[in-house]
Design a protein around this motif. Sequence first.
Motif, PDB file in Angstrom:
ATOM      1  N   LEU A 131       0.991  -1.408  -0.311  1.00 48.08           N
ATOM      2  CA  LEU A 131      -0.162  -0.055   0.138  1.00 48.08           C
ATOM      3  C   LEU A 131       1.022   1.087   0.184  1.00 48.08           C
ATOM      4  O   LEU A 131       0.910   2.120  -1.034  1.00 48.08           O
ATOM      5  CB  LEU A 131      -1.031  -0.152   1.143  1.00 48.08           C
ATOM      6  N   TRP A 132       1.868   1.661   0.439  1.00 52.92           N
ATOM      7  CA  TRP A 132       2.835   2.557   1.029  1.00 52.92           C
ATOM      8  C   TRP A 132       3.838   3.281  -0.646  1.00 52.92           C
ATOM      9  O   TRP A 132       3.184   3.616  -0.509  1.00 52.92           O
ATOM     10  CB  TRP A 132       4.236   2.200   1.653  1.00 52.92           C
ATOM     11  N   GLU A 133       4.444   1.819  -1.023  1.00 49.24           N
ATOM     12  CA  GLU A 133       4.685   1.532  -2.028  1.00 49.24           C
ATOM     13  C   GLU A 133       3.309   2.065  -2.985  1.00 49.24           C
ATOM     14  O   GLU A 133       4.168   3.535  -4.382  1.00 49.24           O
ATOM     15  CB  GLU A 133       5.125   0.362  -2.817  1.00 49.24           C
ATOM     16  N   ARG A 134       2.445   1.564  -3.679  1.00 50.41           N
ATOM     17  CA  ARG A 134       1.092   2.314  -4.248  1.00 50.41           C
ATOM     18  C   ARG A 134       0.613   3.847  -3.754  1.00 50.41           C
ATOM     19  O   ARG A 134       1.182   4.348  -4.952  1.00 50.41           O
ATOM     20  CB  ARG A 134      -0.319   1.772  -4.722  1.00 50.41           C
ATOM     21  N   GLY A 135       0.811   4.337  -2.836  1.00 53.02           N
ATOM     22  CA  GLY A 135       0.648   4.821  -2.585  1.00 53.02           C
ATOM     23  C   GLY A 135       1.657   6.093  -2.872  1.00 53.02           C
ATOM     24  O   GLY A 135       1.114   7.545  -3.800  1.00 53.02           O
ATOM     25  N   GLU A 136       2.981   6.097  -3.174  1.00 52.80           N
ATOM     26  CA  GLU A 136       3.984   6.958  -3.144  1.00 52.80           C
ATOM     27  C   GLU A 136       4.268   7.102  -4.978  1.00 52.80           C
ATOM     28  O   GLU A 136       3.887   8.025  -5.027  1.00 52.80           O
ATOM     29  CB  GLU A 136       5.906   6.094  -3.081  1.00 52.80           C
ATOM     30  N   GLU A 137       3.858   5.923  -5.462  1.00 57.60           N
ATOM     31  CA  GLU A 137       3.053   6.286  -7.337  1.00 57.60           C
ATOM     32  C   GLU A 137       2.014   7.066  -7.390  1.00 57.60           C
ATOM     33  O   GLU A 137       2.224   7.723  -8.343  1.00 57.60           O
ATOM     34  CB  GLU A 137       3.426   4.429  -7.308  1.00 57.60           C
TER      35      GLU A 137
END
Length: 77
Positions: free
Chosen positions: A39-45
């Motif tokens: 989720l964090w990585e998706r949020g960064e994207e």
Amino acid sequence: MAARTEEAALGYEQARDELIEVVRRLEAGGTTLEESLALWERGEELAKVCRHWLEGARARLDAALAESEPDGDESGR
């Protein structure tokens, strides 16, 4: 490379709405560490997509404002 194409196709509102959902899910907790990291990585994207759209909008506004200013003539101020 398919992820890059998908990100480029996202509009600002779509990316923003998905980012809001990602943040909501992270804040709610109850996810595994692996899910939280994804989720964090998706949020960064998604944040990058939003930032790209906002920077483009700023550039367009700056260009429009520059076109509407007189050519270096400040006597009207």
